[in-house]
Design an enzyme around this catalytic site. Structure first.
Site, short mmCIF file in Angstrom:
data_model
loop_
_atom_site.label_atom_id
_atom_site.label_comp_id
_atom_site.label_asym_id
_atom_site.label_seq_id
_atom_site.Cartn_x
_atom_site.Cartn_y
_atom_site.Cartn_z
N LYS A 132 -5.56 -1.08 -5.96
CA LYS A 132 -5.97 -0.52 -4.67
C LYS A 132 -5.90 1.00 -4.69
O LYS A 132 -6.66 1.66 -3.99
CB LYS A 132 -5.13 -1.10 -3.53
CG LYS A 132 -5.51 -2.53 -3.22
CD LYS A 132 -5.13 -2.94 -1.81
CE LYS A 132 -5.68 -4.31 -1.48
NZ LYS A 132 -5.20 -4.87 -0.23
N LYS A 155 -12.11 -11.19 -9.16
CA LYS A 155 -11.65 -12.11 -8.12
C LYS A 155 -12.56 -12.04 -6.88
O LYS A 155 -13.03 -10.96 -6.54
CB LYS A 155 -10.22 -11.69 -7.73
CG LYS A 155 -9.55 -12.60 -6.75
CD LYS A 155 -8.26 -11.97 -6.22
CE LYS A 155 -8.54 -10.91 -5.17
NZ LYS A 155 -7.48 -10.67 -4.19
N LYS A 181 -12.10 -10.63 0.04
CA LYS A 181 -12.72 -10.55 1.36
C LYS A 181 -13.20 -9.15 1.70
O LYS A 181 -14.01 -8.98 2.60
CB LYS A 181 -11.78 -11.11 2.44
CG LYS A 181 -10.43 -10.45 2.59
CD LYS A 181 -9.72 -11.01 3.82
CE LYS A 181 -8.42 -11.70 3.56
NZ LYS A 181 -7.35 -10.87 2.97
P1 TYM Z 1 -4.67 -11.97 1.08
O1 TYM Z 1 -4.96 -11.77 2.53
O2 TYM Z 1 -5.31 -11.05 0.12
O3 TYM Z 1 -5.03 -13.45 0.66
C1 TYM Z 1 -4.56 -14.57 1.38
C2 TYM Z 1 -4.28 -15.73 0.45
O4 TYM Z 1 -5.47 -16.11 -0.25
C3 TYM Z 1 -5.22 -16.08 -1.65
N1 TYM Z 1 -6.45 -15.62 -2.30
C4 TYM Z 1 -7.11 -16.30 -3.24
N2 TYM Z 1 -6.88 -17.48 -3.82
C5 TYM Z 1 -7.75 -17.91 -4.75
N3 TYM Z 1 -8.84 -17.21 -5.13
C6 TYM Z 1 -9.12 -16.00 -4.58
N4 TYM Z 1 -10.19 -15.32 -4.94
C7 TYM Z 1 -8.23 -15.50 -3.58
N5 TYM Z 1 -8.20 -14.36 -2.84
C8 TYM Z 1 -7.10 -14.45 -2.07
C9 TYM Z 1 -4.10 -15.08 -1.84
O5 TYM Z 1 -3.43 -15.29 -3.06
C10 TYM Z 1 -3.26 -15.38 -0.65
O6 TYM Z 1 -2.44 -16.50 -0.87
N6 TYM Z 1 -0.15 -9.92 0.95
C11 TYM Z 1 -0.88 -11.14 1.22
C12 TYM Z 1 -0.69 -11.64 2.62
C13 TYM Z 1 0.73 -11.84 2.97
C14 TYM Z 1 1.58 -12.89 2.50
C15 TYM Z 1 2.85 -12.64 3.09
C16 TYM Z 1 1.38 -13.96 1.64
C17 TYM Z 1 1.48 -11.04 3.78
N7 TYM Z 1 2.75 -11.52 3.86
C18 TYM Z 1 3.94 -13.48 2.82
C19 TYM Z 1 2.47 -14.80 1.40
C20 TYM Z 1 3.74 -14.55 1.98
C21 TYM Z 1 -2.36 -10.86 1.00
O7 TYM Z 1 -2.80 -9.74 1.02
O8 TYM Z 1 -3.11 -11.99 0.86
#
Ligand code: TYM
Length: 344
Positions: A126, A208, A211
């Site tokens: 990032k 990957k 979003k």
């Molecule tokens: P975030 O918002 O980027 O993604 C949310 C969840 O989706 C999964 N994910 C994916 N899984 C498979 N293939 C992909 N291309 C893909 N893109 C995203 C991520 O692994 C995630 O599980 N920091 C975290 C959000 C968060 C969080 C937490 C997660 C905040 N606090 C506490 C777990 C526990 C995040 O940015 O995820």
């Protein structure tokens, strides 16, 4: 996935294991988020004590348009519910409505090392992507994520592969704190699906699916229309071959097979057999139709929920109260342990 869920299922008499996870409302929720996270959460709600947040505090580590962010907070909660998360069975809440996250986040900042944060791959990625805005929040974000997890004494954290490193850091922080102050936090484990822990971009299958990708053809949103979903899969980048088979150098096809597998439960051999003698065109259409049909009921539910903001707000309010009650217990324990005054 079912298999891992069964293996990790607690025996009836044991207290339910605690699950915590979240998604940032920083873009459209993709089928990567769905396959890697949300649908697994829905599968866990009967057997576990589940807490799921809309991680809005995390989102502002990257500049957000306020009106868009506000809309996405509603959308993300609506998607959770449309994908089957019941607000009665789970605690569903918005992170910024529960002050303990920011409060514990600060404490944990002071128990997280500069070197540890510097090694986080997401921070490195990032900071390349947002060169003009490498802010302190972007750097310390994993400590806030550790606070999200540790506040609820979570045993398991269901995430995709990209978040595994952050969950491992949360474990390290928890262990460090426990060693200094005695047993305070449960040590959480990352919990990943066997298929689909990393869904790739449809436009660049070595990257990957994200979003925040600016290329609309790279991602499929959970709430895209059937036509859009089919069109995007038809355009998905594959390779110059024609055989539907999982293998090296076939990133695009491998990714489509993983998506198809996640939605049909078929393994890679069964998928190869199903499409033997057929070309990529037929395969892409089948993946598109399967995904669109599987998501259709959620899309309908989502549209109804988004028309009822008052209901969504009542879920947010109730969820925040329930989350805050649990989070406060951990926070006051931590405050006492580090030496802050906590009058009874
Ligand atoms: P975030 O918002 O980027 O993604 C949310 C969840 O989706 C999964 N994910 C994916 N899984 C498979 N293939 C992909 N291309 C893909 N893109 C995203 C991520 O692994 C995630 O599980 N920091 C975290 C959000 C968060 C969080 C937490 C997660 C905040 N606090 C506490 C777990 C526990 C995040 O940015 O995820």
């Amino acid at each position: 996935m079912e298999e891992i869920i069964r293996n990790a299922a607690p025996a009836a008499e044991e207290p339910k294991k605690i699950i915590l996870s979240g998604i940032q409302p920083s873009g459209i929720i993709t089928i990567g988020n769905y396959i890697g996270a949300v649908r697994n959460w829905a599968a866990m709600q009967e057997e576990y004590d589940c807490v799921y947040c809309v991680a809005d505090l995390h989102s502002i580590t990257v500049r957000q348009d306020p009106a868009t962010l506000r809309r996405r907070i509603y959308e993300t909660l609506a998607i959770y519910m449309a994908c089957g998360l019941d607000p009665e069975k789970n605690v569903l809440f918005v992170q910024s409505m529960v002050p303990a996250h920011a409060q514990l986040g600060w404490v944990l900042d002071c128990y997280t090392m500069f070197g540890e944060l510097s090694r986080m791959t997401q921070f490195k990625d990032k900071s390349k992507k947002y060169e003009q805005n490498i802010n302190a929040g972007l750097f310390t974000y994993p400590a806030l994520m550790a606070a999200d997890i540790l506040l609820y004494q979570a045993d398991l954290v269901p995430v995709g592969i990209d978040q595994k490193q952050h969950v491992e850091l949360a474990r390290d922080i928890a262990n460090r704190f426990n060693q200094i102050y005695g047993d305070t936090f449960t040590i959480p484990e990352p919990y990943m699906p066997k298929v689909g822990a990393k869904i790739m971009s449809l436009a660049e299958p070595t990257k990957k699916m994200s979003k925040s990708d600016e290329n609309a053809n790279a991602t499929v949103a959970v709430m895209d229309t059937k036509d859009d979903i089919i069109r995007k899969f038809k355009r998905a980048v594959t390779d110059s071959g024609s055989e539907v088979r999982y293998g090296e150098g076939k990133d695009g096809v491998n990714n489509l097979m993983a998506i198809y597998s996640a939605f049909t439960g078929k393994d890679m051999d069964a998928i190869a057999d199903e499409f033997a003698g057929k070309g990529y065109g037929d395969f892409k259409l089948a993946v598109g139709e399967t995904v669109a049909d599987a998501l259709a009921p959620a899309r309908e539910k989502y549209e109804a929920l988004m028309k009822d903001k008052a209901y969504l707000e009542s879920v947010m309010k109730d969820g925040a109260e329930r989350a805050a009650y649990r989070a406060r217990k951990t926070l006051s324990k931590v405050y006492r342990k580090v030496g802050f005054v906590q009058p009874k």
